[in-house]
Motif scaffolding. Structure first.
Motif, PDB file in Angstrom:
ATOM      1  N   GLN A   1     -35.408  35.437 -36.368  1.00 10.02           N
ATOM      2  CA  GLN A   1     -35.273  36.553 -35.108  1.00 10.02           C
ATOM      3  C   GLN A   1     -33.796  36.466 -34.586  1.00 10.02           C
ATOM      4  O   GLN A   1     -34.030  37.150 -33.020  1.00 10.02           O
ATOM      5  N   ARG A   2     -32.818  35.374 -34.871  1.00  9.71           N
ATOM      6  CA  ARG A   2     -31.864  35.519 -33.713  1.00  9.71           C
ATOM      7  C   ARG A   2     -31.212  36.812 -33.887  1.00  9.71           C
ATOM      8  O   ARG A   2     -30.368  36.811 -32.453  1.00  9.71           O
ATOM      9  N   PRO A   3     -30.713  37.754 -35.027  1.00  9.64           N
ATOM     10  CA  PRO A   3     -30.372  38.555 -34.210  1.00  9.64           C
ATOM     11  C   PRO A   3     -31.101  39.846 -33.636  1.00  9.64           C
ATOM     12  O   PRO A   3     -30.302  39.985 -32.660  1.00  9.64           O
ATOM     13  N   ALA A   4     -31.817  39.304 -33.968  1.00 11.88           N
ATOM     14  CA  ALA A   4     -32.695  40.689 -32.548  1.00 11.88           C
ATOM     15  C   ALA A   4     -32.536  40.518 -31.582  1.00 11.88           C
ATOM     16  O   ALA A   4     -32.483  41.103 -30.297  1.00 11.88           O
ATOM     17  N   LEU A   5     -32.512  38.747 -30.741  1.00 11.54           N
ATOM     18  CA  LEU A   5     -32.295  38.849 -29.833  1.00 11.54           C
ATOM     19  C   LEU A   5     -31.415  38.713 -29.056  1.00 11.54           C
ATOM     20  O   LEU A   5     -31.072  38.907 -28.086  1.00 11.54           O
ATOM     21  N   GLU A   6     -30.546  38.017 -29.981  1.00 10.24           N
ATOM     22  CA  GLU A   6     -28.701  38.413 -29.123  1.00 10.24           C
ATOM     23  C   GLU A   6     -28.646  40.376 -29.247  1.00 10.24           C
ATOM     24  O   GLU A   6     -27.825  39.878 -28.166  1.00 10.24           O
ATOM     25  N   THR A   7     -29.199  41.440 -30.206  1.00 10.46           N
ATOM     26  CA  THR A   7     -28.682  42.249 -29.718  1.00 10.46           C
ATOM     27  C   THR A   7     -29.459  41.973 -28.727  1.00 10.46           C
ATOM     28  O   THR A   7     -29.165  43.638 -27.496  1.00 10.46           O
ATOM     29  N   LEU A   8     -30.621  42.095 -27.994  1.00  9.24           N
ATOM     30  CA  LEU A   8     -31.478  42.302 -26.768  1.00  9.24           C
ATOM     31  C   LEU A   8     -31.211  42.245 -26.086  1.00  9.24           C
ATOM     32  O   LEU A   8     -30.893  42.932 -24.287  1.00  9.24           O
ATOM     33  N   ALA A   9     -30.778  40.953 -25.643  1.00 10.61           N
ATOM     34  CA  ALA A   9     -29.705  39.980 -24.842  1.00 10.61           C
ATOM     35  C   ALA A   9     -28.544  40.736 -24.393  1.00 10.61           C
ATOM     36  O   ALA A   9     -28.420  41.274 -23.181  1.00 10.61           O
ATOM     37  N   GLY A  10     -27.485  40.924 -25.279  1.00  7.81           N
ATOM     38  CA  GLY A  10     -26.544  42.349 -24.786  1.00  7.81           C
ATOM     39  C   GLY A  10     -27.091  44.433 -24.243  1.00  7.81           C
ATOM     40  O   GLY A  10     -26.662  44.286 -23.045  1.00  7.81           O
ATOM     41  N   GLU A  11     -28.143  44.232 -24.773  1.00 10.20           N
ATOM     42  CA  GLU A  11     -28.851  45.096 -24.571  1.00 10.20           C
ATOM     43  C   GLU A  11     -29.229  45.480 -22.949  1.00 10.20           C
ATOM     44  O   GLU A  11     -29.011  46.073 -22.737  1.00 10.20           O
ATOM     45  N   LEU A  12     -29.920  43.953 -22.274  1.00 11.90           N
ATOM     46  CA  LEU A  12     -30.587  44.444 -21.644  1.00 11.90           C
ATOM     47  C   LEU A  12     -28.930  44.114 -20.400  1.00 11.90           C
ATOM     48  O   LEU A  12     -29.253  43.739 -19.247  1.00 11.90           O
TER      49      LEU A  12
END
Length: 378
Positions: free
Chosen positions: A249-260
């Motif tokens: 899940q690393r790529p999805a979590l990194e993307t979400l952190a950026g979106e937030l």
């Protein structure tokens, strides 16, 4: 003294493997001969405890490409080698850890005959782990084997009362043979690791408080809820979030952190060999899981004197935290509740000695006696 075999999927990596190795050391210290069995493995870097030997039950077909792709089949393919071991060595007892080792251990005892007692240990809440339609489809075979073979165990160890109740509801098991024994997490080596030096600027004097999560980056651990709760907290006060672990899940979590908009205050450095040094220094330890079997990291955080916030997931956290006495519990997937609990934990006074004492309750020494009684009889 007796010979005790301990059977898992591999050595030495993995949470179950660490727990079984802790037990093996305690069994050997009590004077028993211990064999560590797995389809593949090698001794841990620190070596094996005195009185413990490692035997690889190498599957004869393990070199096939399909087997390499589907590593879970290493354990079933080790069945013939395990049968040969039981016939040759005739151990007094076999302890298995994990669902596939459990069913294969029971099948091997049936094929080998003899008087070896088999004790299986269940480390996950089966109902929660198979709740989704996709997961039920992927795991159709294993629950059927468990239902057929678990009743043949001499004893079944559930690592929390929640796991025990789930097993009794799900499978035709005699209640008297299903025992709750909390995980053997805390060892002298782990206690020593708390005070290891840590060179990390996030923990420098005057830096914002650090929230710590130690977990694999996978769906079960629900770090998206954690990131969203941290974003709500971060909008109100300075704080940082450190997630130690690796996974798909690393790529999805990194993307979400950026979106937030919190990427600057979130670090995910991957696996670290000694998370205890971080737990010792973190402001709050947080577990956001959808389900567990026990929650080893909560015991580790407590013994480090670190305040804890956890989801009240099945199963383990509520038992470890005594229903909120030793840490805050929030509903699974509830972003707002998790954010409020994190803020409250940051503001509350900390009784570190009480937390450490609670963590010490989950020691390998405390678990070894009940395990030996299950394995060898009273």
């Amino acid at each position: 003294m007796a010979r005790i075999a301990v059977f898992v999927s591999s050595w030495p990596q993995g949470a179950i493997q660490r727990l079984m190795l802790n037990l093996a050391a305690e069994f050997a210290a009590a004077g028993h001969a211990v064999d560590l069995l797995a389809p593949r493995g090698h001794a841990p870097a620190e070596g094996l405890p005195p009185g413990v030997r490692l035997l690889e039950l190498a599957p004869r077909r393990a070199g096939l490409p399909g087997v390499r792709r589907h590593k879970r089949w290493f354990v079933p393919l080790a069945l013939p080698a395990l049968v040969r071991y039981l016939k040759r060595e005739r151990p007094a007892a076999l302890l298995s850890g994990g669902e596939w080792p459990n069913v294969i251990g029971l099948a091997a005892r049936r094929l080998a005959g003899g008087a070896t007692r088999v004790v299986v240990s269940e480390h996950i809440h089966v109902g929660a782990s198979t709740a989704g339609a996709a997961e039920r489809k992927r795991r159709r075979l294993l629950p059927r084997l468990m239902a057929r073979l678990y009743p043949r165990a001499d004893a079944i160890v559930a690592v929390s009362e929640g796991v025990r109740q789930d097993l009794l509801a799900r499978f035709p098991l005699p209640a008297a043979r299903v025992h709750t024994i909390y995980n053997p997490v805390i060892t002298p080596a782990l206690l020593a690791a708390r005070d290891a030096p840590l060179d990390d600027p996030w923990f420098a004097p005057g830096a914002p408080p650090v929230l710590l999560n130690v977990a694999a980056l996978r769906v079960q651990k629900d770090q998206p809820t954690l990131l969203r709760a941290f974003a709500a907290l971060r909008a109100q006060r300075p704080a940082r979030l450190l997630i130690l672990g690796e996974g798909s899940q690393r790529p999805a979590l990194e993307t979400l952190a950026g979106e937030l908009g919190i990427a600057a205050d979130v670090r995910m450095p991957g696996y670290v060999p000694n998370p205890l040094a971080y737990m010792r220094r973190a402001a709050v330890f947080v577990l956001s899981s959808r389900y567990e079997g026990f929650g080893n990291v909560l015991a580790e955080a407590l013994v480090c004197g670190c305040p804890v916030v956890s989801t009240d997931c099945p199963a383990g956290p509520a038992e470890i935290l005594d229903n909120g006495r030793y840490g805050r519990l929030t509903p699974v997937g509830d972003v707002e509740a998790l954010a409020r609990a994190l803020a409250a934990a940051l503001d509350a006074p900390v009784d570190r000695p009480a937390l450490e004492q609670r963590g010490l309750a989950y020691s390998a020494a405390a678990a070894a006696g009940p395990y030996l009684r299950a394995l060898l009889g009273p």
